[in-house]
Write a protein that holds these residues in place. Structure first.
Motif, mmCIF file in Angstrom:
data_model
loop_
_atom_site.group_PDB
_atom_site.id
_atom_site.type_symbol
_atom_site.label_atom_id
_atom_site.label_comp_id
_atom_site.label_asym_id
_atom_site.label_seq_id
_atom_site.Cartn_x
_atom_site.Cartn_y
_atom_site.Cartn_z
ATOM 1 N N ILE A 148 0.826 -1.228 0.000
ATOM 2 C CA ILE A 148 0.000 0.000 0.000
ATOM 3 C C ILE A 148 0.851 1.265 0.000
ATOM 4 C CG2 ILE A 148 -2.035 -1.039 1.101
ATOM 5 C CD1 ILE A 148 -1.004 0.131 3.762
ATOM 6 N N SER A 149 1.976 1.249 -0.659
ATOM 7 C CA SER A 149 2.856 2.426 -0.663
ATOM 8 C C SER A 149 2.143 3.648 -1.238
ATOM 9 C CB SER A 149 4.134 2.135 -1.442
ATOM 10 O OG SER A 149 3.829 1.740 -2.768
ATOM 11 N N GLU A 150 1.303 3.450 -2.274
ATOM 12 C CA GLU A 150 0.601 4.580 -2.895
ATOM 13 C C GLU A 150 -0.396 5.206 -1.928
ATOM 14 O OE1 GLU A 150 -1.143 3.625 -6.610
ATOM 15 O OE2 GLU A 150 0.729 2.954 -7.526
ATOM 16 N N VAL A 151 -1.106 4.358 -1.177
ATOM 17 C CA VAL A 151 -2.074 4.868 -0.196
ATOM 18 C C VAL A 151 -1.355 5.683 0.869
ATOM 19 C CG1 VAL A 151 -3.734 4.212 1.602
ATOM 20 C CG2 VAL A 151 -3.677 2.971 -0.571
ATOM 21 N N LEU A 152 -0.240 5.175 1.347
ATOM 22 C CA LEU A 152 0.516 5.867 2.387
ATOM 23 C C LEU A 152 1.051 7.204 1.892
ATOM 24 C CD1 LEU A 152 2.516 2.861 3.912
ATOM 25 C CD2 LEU A 152 0.432 3.909 4.791
ATOM 26 N N LYS A 153 1.515 7.244 0.648
ATOM 27 C CA LYS A 153 2.034 8.487 0.089
ATOM 28 C C LYS A 153 0.913 9.498 -0.137
ATOM 29 C CE LYS A 153 6.079 6.423 -2.178
ATOM 30 N NZ LYS A 153 6.671 5.999 -3.466
ATOM 31 N N ARG A 154 -0.234 9.000 -0.633
ATOM 32 C CA ARG A 154 -1.336 9.913 -0.935
ATOM 33 C C ARG A 154 -1.843 10.620 0.321
ATOM 34 N NH1 ARG A 154 -4.516 6.620 -3.376
ATOM 35 N NH2 ARG A 154 -6.235 6.312 -1.903
ATOM 36 N N PHE A 155 -1.946 9.883 1.415
ATOM 37 C CA PHE A 155 -2.465 10.456 2.660
ATOM 38 C C PHE A 155 -1.349 10.890 3.623
ATOM 39 C CE2 PHE A 155 -5.997 7.788 1.201
ATOM 40 C CZ PHE A 155 -7.036 8.701 1.247
ATOM 41 N N GLN A 156 -0.082 10.774 3.157
ATOM 42 C CA GLN A 156 1.060 11.165 3.991
ATOM 43 C C GLN A 156 0.982 10.494 5.365
ATOM 44 O OE1 GLN A 156 3.645 13.630 2.834
ATOM 45 N NE2 GLN A 156 2.712 12.642 1.078
ATOM 46 N N LEU A 157 0.797 9.184 5.318
ATOM 47 C CA LEU A 157 0.624 8.415 6.542
ATOM 48 C C LEU A 157 1.755 7.429 6.751
ATOM 49 C CD1 LEU A 157 -3.164 7.358 6.468
ATOM 50 C CD2 LEU A 157 -2.117 8.983 8.043
ATOM 51 N N GLU A 158 1.938 7.081 8.013
ATOM 52 C CA GLU A 158 2.751 5.928 8.376
ATOM 53 C C GLU A 158 1.846 4.978 9.152
ATOM 54 O OE1 GLU A 158 7.242 6.624 9.361
ATOM 55 O OE2 GLU A 158 6.063 8.162 10.372
ATOM 56 N N SER A 168 -9.587 11.885 7.459
ATOM 57 C CA SER A 168 -9.520 12.758 6.265
ATOM 58 C C SER A 168 -10.285 14.058 6.503
ATOM 59 C CB SER A 168 -10.081 12.015 5.053
ATOM 60 O OG SER A 168 -11.382 11.528 5.320
ATOM 61 N N ILE A 169 -9.831 14.847 7.476
ATOM 62 C CA ILE A 169 -10.457 16.128 7.819
ATOM 63 C C ILE A 169 -9.376 17.203 7.872
ATOM 64 C CG2 ILE A 169 -11.757 17.390 9.587
ATOM 65 C CD1 ILE A 169 -12.953 14.705 10.473
ATOM 66 N N TYR A 170 -9.610 18.301 7.146
ATOM 67 C CA TYR A 170 -8.613 19.374 7.120
ATOM 68 C C TYR A 170 -9.292 20.690 6.739
ATOM 69 C CZ TYR A 170 -8.849 18.117 2.151
ATOM 70 O OH TYR A 170 -9.297 17.830 0.887
ATOM 71 N N ARG A 171 -8.612 21.805 7.020
ATOM 72 C CA ARG A 171 -9.138 23.146 6.713
ATOM 73 C C ARG A 171 -9.109 23.418 5.219
ATOM 74 N NH1 ARG A 171 -5.790 27.219 10.515
ATOM 75 N NH2 ARG A 171 -6.794 28.740 9.134
ATOM 76 N N GLU A 172 -10.080 24.217 4.790
ATOM 77 C CA GLU A 172 -10.062 24.670 3.401
ATOM 78 C C GLU A 172 -8.803 25.534 3.194
ATOM 79 O OE1 GLU A 172 -13.205 26.598 0.207
ATOM 80 O OE2 GLU A 172 -13.221 27.366 2.274
ATOM 81 N N GLY A 173 -8.085 25.241 2.145
ATOM 82 C CA GLY A 173 -6.835 25.945 1.871
ATOM 83 C C GLY A 173 -5.617 25.134 2.265
ATOM 84 N N ASP A 174 -5.805 24.132 3.132
ATOM 85 C CA ASP A 174 -4.701 23.247 3.497
ATOM 86 C C ASP A 174 -4.646 22.075 2.521
ATOM 87 O OD1 ASP A 174 -4.023 24.809 5.613
ATOM 88 O OD2 ASP A 174 -4.896 23.500 7.152
ATOM 89 N N GLU A 175 -3.502 21.437 2.487
ATOM 90 C CA GLU A 175 -3.365 20.226 1.680
ATOM 91 C C GLU A 175 -4.081 19.067 2.395
ATOM 92 O OE1 GLU A 175 -1.948 19.797 -1.298
ATOM 93 O OE2 GLU A 175 -1.632 21.981 -1.372
ATOM 94 N N PRO A 176 -4.636 18.120 1.617
ATOM 95 C CA PRO A 176 -5.260 16.946 2.243
ATOM 96 C C PRO A 176 -4.323 16.199 3.186
ATOM 97 C CG PRO A 176 -5.814 17.045 -0.079
ATOM 98 C CD PRO A 176 -4.786 18.114 0.160
ATOM 99 N N THR A 177 -3.031 16.329 2.933
ATOM 100 C CA THR A 177 -2.053 15.642 3.787
ATOM 101 C C THR A 177 -1.980 16.255 5.182
ATOM 102 O OG1 THR A 177 -0.307 17.048 2.889
ATOM 103 C CG2 THR A 177 -0.636 14.893 1.859
ATOM 104 N N ALA A 178 -2.618 17.421 5.357
ATOM 105 C CA ALA A 178 -2.623 18.075 6.680
ATOM 106 C C ALA A 178 -3.686 17.492 7.592
ATOM 107 C CB ALA A 178 -2.841 19.575 6.517
#
Length: 818
Positions: free
Chosen positions: A263-273, A533-543
């Motif tokens: 799942i390397s792509e999933v981890l990169k997309r969501f900036q997760l470990e 998957s919750i973040y402020r408008e204007g932030d990157e989804p990875t935030a």
């Protein structure tokens, strides 16, 4: 040869006679000094009983999940998600894809079992019940956790879709005397499940209590491969059995490479470990406190503290016993001297004292067993240990009893080896022997140890009481009074949501009902709904970070009187509120706002859907003030929610409950009526801490009683030894006050030393315990001063009582003494 046989028989006969005489002498000594014997035996018996009671509590909580076949090879797969922004969330559960993936990748894994919560409304004919201990599991789950079947075949009971197995008590509840196997049990009215087997009721000491188990294949068909092969859904519990000799740490070390491959792509997309850990099943109850636990677990720290108390109490009892034994031996120095004169060897004197010690300890153990049987029911009520968990069936009980008997005999019976000076024959025969220097040092050291333990126990009791009082006084941030909580109806047709609203309106018209609200969770419940998957408008989804989600309607925040920091509540007047959220302060900080109020009016993305923040409420203790505040997001969404909160104008009454039940049954036929009082349920979260405080306090009191009994006898001995000196001093004009001070000053000196020793021990212990609370009381100086004062008063009263009696004797009689 015959002479040798006669010699052996004569020797054996003489040995038996000698031992019989020793026991007879011991018994006569007990009767001769009745008061002394009662104090000695009673203190020892109380100590043994108290130690075994605490051991029962500790062993019960340590016994969780210990009875499965090959339990040392069974692990739960635990999951953690870390974002690059520093947000970390630790689940007791795992994602659904992990089980099969691990089994394919790691040959060390012998088998895998899955579990997912399936609570709902179950029915058979006219029997309808809500089952909270229902789970979707695969057949391997039955094997892994050693289920015992009374009907059906465990090997294939849950291998097909729409299959269910139930516990014996559940079978009686639905089917009474009918054979349940082959019958259909319906779930939420529309899912028909065939009963494939009945298993024995599970014991209480398991981390997952189960009554209804449905085949996992049924869940797989319902959810489909998108969910069942997902690496992002939580709430799925995965268990593995490792092959003998496999090291779980080696498997954990291989996981990062596996995730990179899968799942390397999933981890990169969501900036997760992601991290997965193998948690021993038998350690879950006392050490696991993660999100989505199946039940509130115990606390290893609490159990460890109680175990320390057990050792403290038995140590005090042994110290008393040893001190009082030394008094007895010194008082019998003339007897020992005479025995030595007529030819008794040192070994025979020691043997006599050992046999006397054995007799005393046997009586104390017998009395302790009587205490245990007499107070067992009350102790189990206090500690919530099930009645079925019997101490008499536990092997550790008998080993502990034998160990305490052996140690008690040894430490007191062996005192003559190091405490009596057999070379000082003149003083022994004259009755002037006062004990050896090493014996005196030993007695002082033991009294010092008693003081230290007593002070620590009292200080610990006060600390627990003060911390509990501190938590109760804290403002939880909402009003929990006069609220009852009903289970939301789950069985019905397409009109169920409409009828739910009609029910709320019907209740709202009653003069004793203030307001009614639906929500997915109420205060006091563990929020299992979590989204990352919750973040402020204007932030990157990875935030994005992790938040707890609660679904509510417009009345919820007002019903619970949540304190609005800025903004407004949901309102039916604003149609756009279905795309709005209210957040708490912690969630605002999580979103990146330095001032939580600044979040009002901004937009956030929640599962890729834009939502407007219309209000920020102050943080509140959703569970207890013991826990840290969690980032919570409230949102409205049509659907069947978890609970219905009813705010009353006055305290709960049977008449009002009857009215609510009638309306409920009229509108929600096929749904059982269940309710609880919120305030009582919320306060119940403190029960483990309250029990801990009561147990700590009771056994601390027993420790003080044992110490007092010992001081009473020891001070009597000390005063008695100095009778002649006291008489001379009185003749020379010494006052009773002066004599009291003379006899007490040594105890004051020991108390001061004990205080100095106690300070670091207690400070370390209480600081360690308080680390388990988000809100901690202030460690006051009084916590150190008051226990010392109490122990000092007890010591003064005890010592002064005996000293006063001796000081008031006629000096002529005292001088003539001996």
């Amino acid at each position: 040869m015959k002479a040798g046989v006669v010699f052996d028989k004569n020797y054996e006969s003489k040995t038996k006679l000698m031992i019989r005489n020793y026991f007879l002498i011991a018994w006569r000594n007990l009767l001769k000094h009745r008061a002394f014997s009662v104090v000695n035996i009673l203190g020892l018996a109380i100590g043994i009983a108290a130690c075994l009671f605490i051991s029962l509590y500790v062993n019960y909580h340590s016994s969780y999940d210990n009875f499965y076949d090959n339990v040392d090879d069974i692990y739960r797969v635990r999951w953690e998600r870390h974002s690059q922004k520093g947000d970390e969330i630790r689940f007791a559960s795992a994602c659904p894809a992990v089980g099969e993936t691990f089994q394919e990748a790691f040959p060390e894994i012998e088998s895998v079992a899955h579990c997912y919560n399936a609570h709902g409304i179950f029915s058979y004919k006219d029997k309808v019940f809500q089952e909270d201990r229902a789970y979707w599991v695969d057949n391997e789950y039955l094997n892994l956790f050693s289920f015992e079947f009374v009907k059906g075949d465990r090997a294939k009971a849950l291998t097909t879709e729409n299959a269910v197995v139930i516990s014996e008590s559940t079978a009686r509840k639905y089917f009474q005397r009918e054979d349940p196997v082959g019958k259909l049990l319906k779930m939420n009215k529309d899912l028909a499940l065939e009963v494939k087997g009945v298993f024995k009721d599970r014991p209480s000491n398991v981390h997952c209590k189960t009554d209804v188990l449905i085949s996992y294949a049924t869940l797989s068909r319902h959810y489909g491969p998108r969910v069942m092969k997902s690496w992002l859904y939580s709430g799925f519990y995965t268990y593995v059995r490792l092959k003998k000799g496999s090291d779980p740490k080696l498997i954990e070390e291989k996981v990062p490479a596996l995730l990179e491959n899968k799942i390397s792509e999933v981890l990169k997309r969501f900036q997760l470990e992601m991290f997965f850990y193998l948690q021993p099943v038998k350690d879950i109850h006392l050490t696991s406190h993660y999100m989505q636990e199946l039940e509130t677990n115990g606390d290893k720290k609490t159990v460890s503290f109680l175990y320390i108390i057990a050792y403290f109490i038995i140590l005090i009892a042994w110290v008393n016993f040893l001190n009082l034994s030394t008094i007895s031996y010194i008082g019998r120095a003339k007897e020992v001297g005479l025995r030595k004169v007529v030819g008794a060897s040192r070994s025979k004197v020691i043997l006599q004292f050992l046999l006397e010690s054995l007799l005393i300890n046997l009586i104390a153990v017998g009395l302790a067993v009587i205490f245990i049987e007499s107070f067992m029911s009350g102790f189990k009520n206090l500690t919530a240990i099930p009645v079925k968990y019997s101490i008499w069936n536990q092997s550790w009980f008998y080993w502990n009893l034998l160990s305490m008997l052996f140690i008690g005999v040894f430490i007191s019976g062996m005192y003559p080896v190091w405490g009596l000076n057999f070379t000082d024959m003149n003083k022994m025969l004259k009755g002037e022997y006062q004990g050896s220097k090493s014996g005196l040092v030993l007695r002082k050291g033991l009294v010092l140890l008693q003081f230290v333990i007593s002070i620590v126990l009292i200080a610990g009791t006060f600390s627990v009481m003060m911390q509990l009082n501190h938590m109760h006084k804290l403002d939880p941030g909402f009003n929990k009074d006069d609220i009852i909580v009903l289970s939301t109806p789950m069985v019905g047709d397409s009109t169920l949501i409409h009828r739910r609203d009609a029910f709320r309106e019907e209740l709202s018209r009653h003069p004793q009902i203030k307001s009614v609200s639906y929500s997915s969770y109420v205060p006091g419940e563990d929020i299992k709904s979590n989204l990352g998957s919750i973040y402020r408008e204007g932030d990157e989804p990875t935030a994005s970070k992790n938040y707890r989600l609660i679904q509510v309607n417009e009345e919820f925040l007002d019903l619970y009187e949540m304190k609005m920091l800025k903004g407004r509540n949901f309102s039916k007047l604003h149609l756009s509120d279905n795309k709005a959220v209210v957040i708490n302060e912690k969630a605002a900080y999580h979103l990146g706002y330095k001032d939580p109020a600044d979040a009002v009016g901004d937009n956030i993305f929640l599962s890729r859907e834009k939502k407007k923040v219309i209000g920020v409420i102050r943080d509140y203790a959703h569970q207890t003030p013991k826990e840290e505040h969690e980032p919570i997001i409230f949102h409205t969404q049509p659907g069947l929610l978890g609970s219905l909160s009813v705010k009353l104008e006055s305290p709960v009454s049977k008449k009002l409950i009857h009215f609510i039940e009638e309306k409920y049954q009229d509108l929600f036929d096929g749904n059982p009526f269940n309710y609880y009082v919120l305030n009582e349920a919320y306060e119940a979260q403190y029960q483990d801490d309250i029990r801990f405080g009561k147990v700590f306090g009771i056994f601390a009191l027993l420790g003080i009683i044992i110490t007092t009994l010992g001081l009473l006898s020891l001070s009597a001995f000390t005063a008695n030894q100095r009778k002649k000196e006291i008489g001379v001093r009185k003749v020379l004009g010494a006052s009773v006050k002066t004599i009291l001070l003379m006899l007490s000053k040594e105890y004051f000196r020991l108390l001061i030393i004990a205080t100095v020793v106690m300070l670091p021990l207690f400070y370390f212990g209480i600081s360690y315990w308080l680390n388990g609370f988000a809100s901690q009381m202030e460690i006051s100086v009084l916590l150190f001063v008051v226990p010392v004062f109490i122990v000092g008063i007890i010591a003064i009263l005890t010592v002064s009582y005996q000293s006063y009696r001796t000081a008031n004797l006629n000096p002529v009689d005292s001088i003539k003494y001996e």
